[in-house]
Design an enzyme around this catalytic site. Sequence first.
Site, mmCIF file in Angstrom:
data_model
loop_
_atom_site.group_PDB
_atom_site.id
_atom_site.type_symbol
_atom_site.label_atom_id
_atom_site.label_comp_id
_atom_site.label_asym_id
_atom_site.label_seq_id
_atom_site.Cartn_x
_atom_site.Cartn_y
_atom_site.Cartn_z
ATOM 1 N N ASN A 8 0.851 -1.187 0.000
ATOM 2 C CA ASN A 8 0.000 0.000 0.000
ATOM 3 C C ASN A 8 0.892 1.244 0.000
ATOM 4 O O ASN A 8 1.418 1.637 1.037
ATOM 5 C CB ASN A 8 -0.899 -0.037 1.248
ATOM 6 N N LYS B 211 3.131 0.973 3.216
ATOM 7 C CA LYS B 211 2.798 -0.039 4.223
ATOM 8 C C LYS B 211 2.821 -1.404 3.562
ATOM 9 O O LYS B 211 2.312 -1.558 2.440
ATOM 10 C CB LYS B 211 1.400 0.205 4.788
ATOM 11 N N ARG C 193 -2.508 -1.962 -3.593
ATOM 12 C CA ARG C 193 -3.612 -1.014 -3.561
ATOM 13 C C ARG C 193 -3.327 0.066 -4.604
ATOM 14 O O ARG C 193 -2.241 0.649 -4.620
ATOM 15 C CB ARG C 193 -3.687 -0.369 -2.189
ATOM 16 N N HIS D 207 -12.230 4.960 -1.122
ATOM 17 C CA HIS D 207 -12.392 4.065 0.041
ATOM 18 C C HIS D 207 -13.211 2.835 -0.335
ATOM 19 O O HIS D 207 -13.831 2.199 0.528
ATOM 20 C CB HIS D 207 -13.125 4.761 1.221
ATOM 21 N N LEU E 277 -14.784 6.700 8.543
ATOM 22 C CA LEU E 277 -14.357 7.964 9.148
ATOM 23 C C LEU E 277 -12.951 7.827 9.706
ATOM 24 O O LEU E 277 -12.748 7.333 10.824
ATOM 25 C CB LEU E 277 -15.323 8.358 10.278
ATOM 26 N N ARG F 180 -9.271 18.115 5.061
ATOM 27 C CA ARG F 180 -10.012 18.462 3.831
ATOM 28 C C ARG F 180 -11.379 19.039 4.181
ATOM 29 O O ARG F 180 -12.038 18.559 5.101
ATOM 30 C CB ARG F 180 -10.202 17.212 2.960
ATOM 31 N N GLY G 1 -10.707 5.039 11.954
ATOM 32 C CA GLY G 1 -10.206 5.420 13.280
ATOM 33 C C GLY G 1 -11.247 6.168 14.115
ATOM 34 O O GLY G 1 -11.409 5.901 15.308
ATOM 35 N N ILE G 2 -11.963 7.104 13.488
ATOM 36 C CA ILE G 2 -12.977 7.875 14.228
ATOM 37 C C ILE G 2 -14.248 7.036 14.409
ATOM 38 O O ILE G 2 -14.796 6.938 15.512
ATOM 39 C CB ILE G 2 -13.311 9.193 13.475
ATOM 40 N N GLY G 3 -14.692 6.407 13.331
ATOM 41 C CA GLY G 3 -15.931 5.616 13.382
ATOM 42 C C GLY G 3 -15.843 4.481 14.388
ATOM 43 O O GLY G 3 -16.818 4.174 15.076
ATOM 44 N N GLU H 153 -8.823 -3.351 5.114
ATOM 45 C CA GLU H 153 -8.568 -3.213 3.675
ATOM 46 C C GLU H 153 -7.477 -4.175 3.210
ATOM 47 O O GLU H 153 -7.540 -4.713 2.110
ATOM 48 C CB GLU H 153 -8.185 -1.759 3.369
#
Length: 395
Positions: free
Chosen positions: A9, A16, A86, A175, A204, A236, A325-327, A380
């Site tokens: 990736n 990564k 990816r 995504h 998110l 963004r 991370g947020i979700g 992913e």
Amino acid sequence: MTQSILVVNCGSSSLKLALFDENEKKIASAIAERLNGQDAFSRIDGDKQPVTLPTNPNHKQALQALVSAFLERRLMSGAPTSIGHRVVHGGETFREAVLIDDDAVKAINSCAGLAPLHNPVNLAGIEATREQFPDTPQIAVFDTAYHQTLAPRAFLYALPEAYYSDWAVRRYGFHGISHFFMANEAARRLGKAPENTSIISAHLGNGCSITAIKNGQSVDTSMGLTPLEGLVMGTRSGDIDPGLFEYLRTQGVAVEDVHTVLNHKSGLLGISGQTNDMRTLCELADTGHQASALAIEIFCFRLAKYVGAMMASLSQLDALVFTGGIGENSVQVREKTLGHLQLLGFIIDTDLNEHHGRHTDGRIEHPNSSFPVLVLPTNEELVIAREASRLAQAY
Ligand code: AMP
């Protein structure tokens, strides 16, 4: 012989790697950051010793150094069985993952204008592993491909037709690898077949997007021609009035500067004036920092509006799913967002939400909620490994 699948990736300045065995178990992973800079750094996860890189390493050099380190440390015993890459933009050419050959490389290159920061580095990764392992099947898995099922009413902008036919201006969506994983994972958790499952998937992370998935297929998504459109993100802006460009031009601001600000200095960072990191913002808001609280408020309000918008594409909804991370981690974001959606029948269970649904197979909705709400970790790398393994069999 045991199988191993290498997942590559390449991001704009990072790289990564993940290595899976034939049972889909991750055996090793590694990261290289700040590539092309003097402070580039690289390590294998769980290993204190950094991997030595050349000065100002590019993606190709870093990838080859990390793969050599995997071999030296016997994490890999030779060439992997398959390699999955990816690739951010597949344009309209790629509707699914493909085995990489010279024609595929040319086609990925021809999409580079749509993702100038990403496709060239994705190709550098492909070139590096094709050189290092010329006999290993290599597979490209695209972030855009999953959204190629969008109908024209969802992918066309209200612009002159020639913008699409001459310049390929349309909504592509991103995504897709994560949203595809969510579609399958949510169906599995709900005990349903993916092709009979309809969800709204909210990814998110530092980048954010939301997708309406009808019977397993993407039918609408918030990111557009580029990953700038839609939700408020770390740096963004998401949606803005395009009239902003002309207005700021009359104020003496160059288009390139507005573009930089919208991509790198807006979103949570821009509103809070502090950080793009949601966890830090929540801590700042708890200490009374008003601008941080406002950034969280705007983030959640925009997200709630998009959940409502995505419902227009569906005739049934089996679950709203939070990931990224947020979700996956922010109790506050999920609670605030669902607080705006009570009219649509969403009711959160505060206790289950506190625990991220960990004891309830991801479920965080109240029994009176009209729809299930799930918190699910995305994966992913696993999607890419599975696609690589599947397509390598046809090699
Ligand atoms: P990702 O790009 O998926 O790694 O997500 C990064 C975002 O997740 C950053 O904004 C982090 O602050 C956020 N995040 C990670 N853990 C938490 C947490 N416990 N609470 C709130 N946000 C979090």
